[in-house]
Design an enzyme around this catalytic site. Structure first.
Site, PDB file in Angstrom:
ATOM      1  N   HIS A  67      -5.261 -32.214  -2.297  1.00  0.00           N
ATOM      2  CA  HIS A  67      -4.687 -31.534  -1.029  1.00  0.00           C
ATOM      3  C   HIS A  67      -3.857 -32.669  -0.346  1.00  0.00           C
ATOM      4  CE1 HIS A  67      -7.191 -28.384  -2.100  1.00  0.00           C
ATOM      5  NE2 HIS A  67      -7.331 -27.776  -0.957  1.00  0.00           N
ATOM      6  N   ASP A 134     -12.934 -31.108   8.687  1.00  0.00           N
ATOM      7  CA  ASP A 134     -12.960 -29.766   9.040  1.00  0.00           C
ATOM      8  C   ASP A 134     -13.100 -28.675   7.960  1.00  0.00           C
ATOM      9  OD1 ASP A 134     -12.419 -30.386  11.726  1.00  0.00           O
ATOM     10  OD2 ASP A 134     -10.142 -29.817  11.587  1.00  0.00           O
ATOM     11  N   GLU A 245     -13.748 -30.853  19.615  1.00  0.00           N
ATOM     12  CA  GLU A 245     -12.155 -30.681  19.228  1.00  0.00           C
ATOM     13  C   GLU A 245     -11.337 -29.993  20.225  1.00  0.00           C
ATOM     14  OE1 GLU A 245     -10.891 -29.834  15.311  1.00  0.00           O
ATOM     15  OE2 GLU A 245     -12.140 -31.039  14.135  1.00  0.00           O
TER      16      GLU A 245
END
Ligand code: FAD
Length: 490
Positions: A67, A134, A245
């Site tokens: 990723h 996240d 956030e």
């Protein structure tokens, strides 16, 4: 590599090579000569030792979930170690123990495990790690090589601050156990070390009792300084939220996106009509308060009410959800890095992630968020902006932050579709970096990507000499993670 192929499973077939040439970024390809599907950590040791014994060693990159977005897990002409194959062989179990020093609990997890699997495995014991990303389909080895940040980091630090011990195969092929007290040089070098010093095969992670539910709130602001003041207030108070956030809502970064589908259609249209009066720019503060089934619900609601009372969001623009802890943590669905669907094949992700020192946030807002990001008229994606606390980052770790107590994480998570569109985003990214450079705003890239040694030296600042020294000590032949392009510039 022939004799090596006899003792370990090295693959050179087109599918193996293709699947390990690209990453989630889809911004280019780096073709390895072979892929190792290890069946045990001994296979990784064998390959690293073999490379070390050659007069011209080949490079080796551990690949977690792939990723990365800029080829960081690639090994052009070398060997990619597909860590996933270990996961398939060893399963998803974790070993949980009580920490005799703190009376808390910890889990021994493997480098190739994904955080989503660790979540479910630890929840079976009523426990969970305290610091998350996240998105949970990332591996332990991948996030500990960077930092691992999310809305819990202001409170508990990044994931790298919540590691008690690791097993690491160094670039010399030695399996070493390290912690703050044992082989501490290796321990701190590996945390945020961009895969340069060793392959993480085990990490001991701090656990706490898992809450069962989450009160999840989003608040809309039209005034940037009120938005950041409230974020800073929330991360500074005792018994405040468990997660903070924030993000920007623009014409090209809608309230709902692949990261989260929080808002109902009616809430979305309410926000859209407000944004027409604010030049298409709003800010969304996100906070979460965890609680348990056996808590007094009225008391939780009152606690939340009194938190919200102190904040300066636009009246009527508070949106609330009550979800399970698992649903909150796993809110970002799986995004396959092997690019399986037709749509995903043409998607690229020219992301830029920065840490911005608090003292320059106002200049950054005007120069970057307003004058560059908001003005560039492109289809984009989520734009995250939230504060972190430096005192939760141990200075001896390789990870780099601005030199201020509070700094903000900016995530410009662009998605581009047309073949040349990513170049346009990269120009925007370059413009941002140039603006900061010229204005003396000392930002640090998170998930860094640089093209020259000079930029890397600047990035690491005073940490560069130790970083280099550790490389010479643990990977002197510059074998590991060449895709980071720190010591293996191409
Ligand atoms: P890879 O991309 O496979 O590898 C990354 C680097 O780590 C490479 O250099 C690789 O060689 C090295 N590496 C991999 N495994 C090991 C190992 N076992 N030992 C040593 N080195 C190893 N980051 C955050 O902090 N917070 C987020 O909320 C967040 N959300 C994301 C959401 C998405 C959709 C994506 C694509 C990325 C996100 N990231 C986030 C970034 C992510 O943490 C990094 O890209 C991370 O490296 C990805 O993990 P991975 O397992 O895919 O690593």
């Amino acid at each position: 590599m022939q004799s090596l192929e006899i003792s370990v499973r090295l693959h050179t077939d087109p599918d193996s090579i293709k699947n390990n040439s690209k990453d989630y970024g889809n911004l280019g390809q780096e073709i390895p000569s072979a892929v190792l599907y290890p069946s045990s950590i001994n296979d990784i040791i064998t390959v690293i030792k073999f490379a070390n014994n050659l007069s011209t060693p080949f490079t080796i990159a551990a690949r977690g979930s792939g990723h990365s977005v800029r080829g960081q897990a690639s090994a052009r002409g070398g060997v990619v170690v597909d860590m996933k194959s270990l996961r398939i062989i060893t399963g998803n179990g974790v070993k949980i123990s009580r920490n005799p020093d703190s009376l808390g609990f910890y889990a021994d997890v493997r480098g190739e495990q994904r955080w989503i699997d660790i979540l479910f495995a630890t929840l079976e014991h009523g426990l969970a790690p305290v610091s998350w990303t996240d998105y949970l389909h990332l591996t332990v080895g991948g996030t500990l090589s960077n930092g691992g940040i999310s809305g819990q980091s202001f409170l508990h630090g990044p994931q790298i601050s919540n590691v008690l011990e690791m097993d690491v195969i160094t670039g010399k092929g030695e399996l070493m156990t390290c912690s703050k007290h044992t082989n501490s040089e290796l321990f701190y070098a590996v945390l945020g070390g961009l895969g340069q010093f060793g392959v993480i095969t085990r990490a001991r992670i701090v656990l706490e009792k898992a809450p069962s539910r989450a009160k999840w709130v989003r608040l809309i602001y039209s005034d940037f300084s009120k938005f950041t003041q409230d974020q800073e207030h929330l991360i500074s108070i005792a018994n405040g939220p468990n997660y903070v956030e924030g993000s920007l809502i623009t014409n090209h970064s809608s309230p709902n996106n692949w990261r989260s589908s929080f808002y109902s259609p009616s809430h979305q249209s309410k926000i859209f009509s407000l944004s027409r009066h604010t030049q298409g720019l709003l800010y969304s503060l996100e906070l979460v308060k965890y609680y348990d089934h056996d808590h007094d619900l009225n008391a939780i609601d009152q606690e939340l009410e009194s938190l919200l009372k102190e904040l300066n969001y636009i009246p009527g623009f508070m949106f609330k959800k009550d979800v399970s802890f698992v649903d909150f943590l796993s809110r970002v669905g799986s995004r396959d890095s092997t690019q399986s669907t037709e749509e995903e094949k043409i998607e690229a992700h020219p992301w830029l992630n920065l840490f911005v020192p608090k003292s320059r946030v106002s200049d950054f807002y005007t120069g970057v968020l307003l004058n560059i990001v908001h003005r560039c008229n492109l289809i984009s994606g989520p734009i995250l902006f939230y504060p972190l606390s430096r005192k939760k980052w141990e200075d001896r770790m390789s990870a780099v932050t601005p030199d201020e107590d509070i700094f903000y994480a900016l995530g410009l998570l662009h998605t581009s579709y047309m073949s040349n569109e990513s170049e346009i985003f990269d120009k925007v990214n370059d413009e941002i970096m140039e603006f900061c450079e010229e204005g003396g705003i000392e930002v640090k890239q998170y998930l860094p990507h640089y093209k020259s040694r000079k930029d890397w030296i600047k990035h690491f600042g005073p940490k560069w000499s130790v970083f280099q020294e550790m490389k010479m000590k643990f990977d002197p032949k510059m074998i590991l993670s060449p895709g980071q392009r720190i010591f293996n510039l191409v």
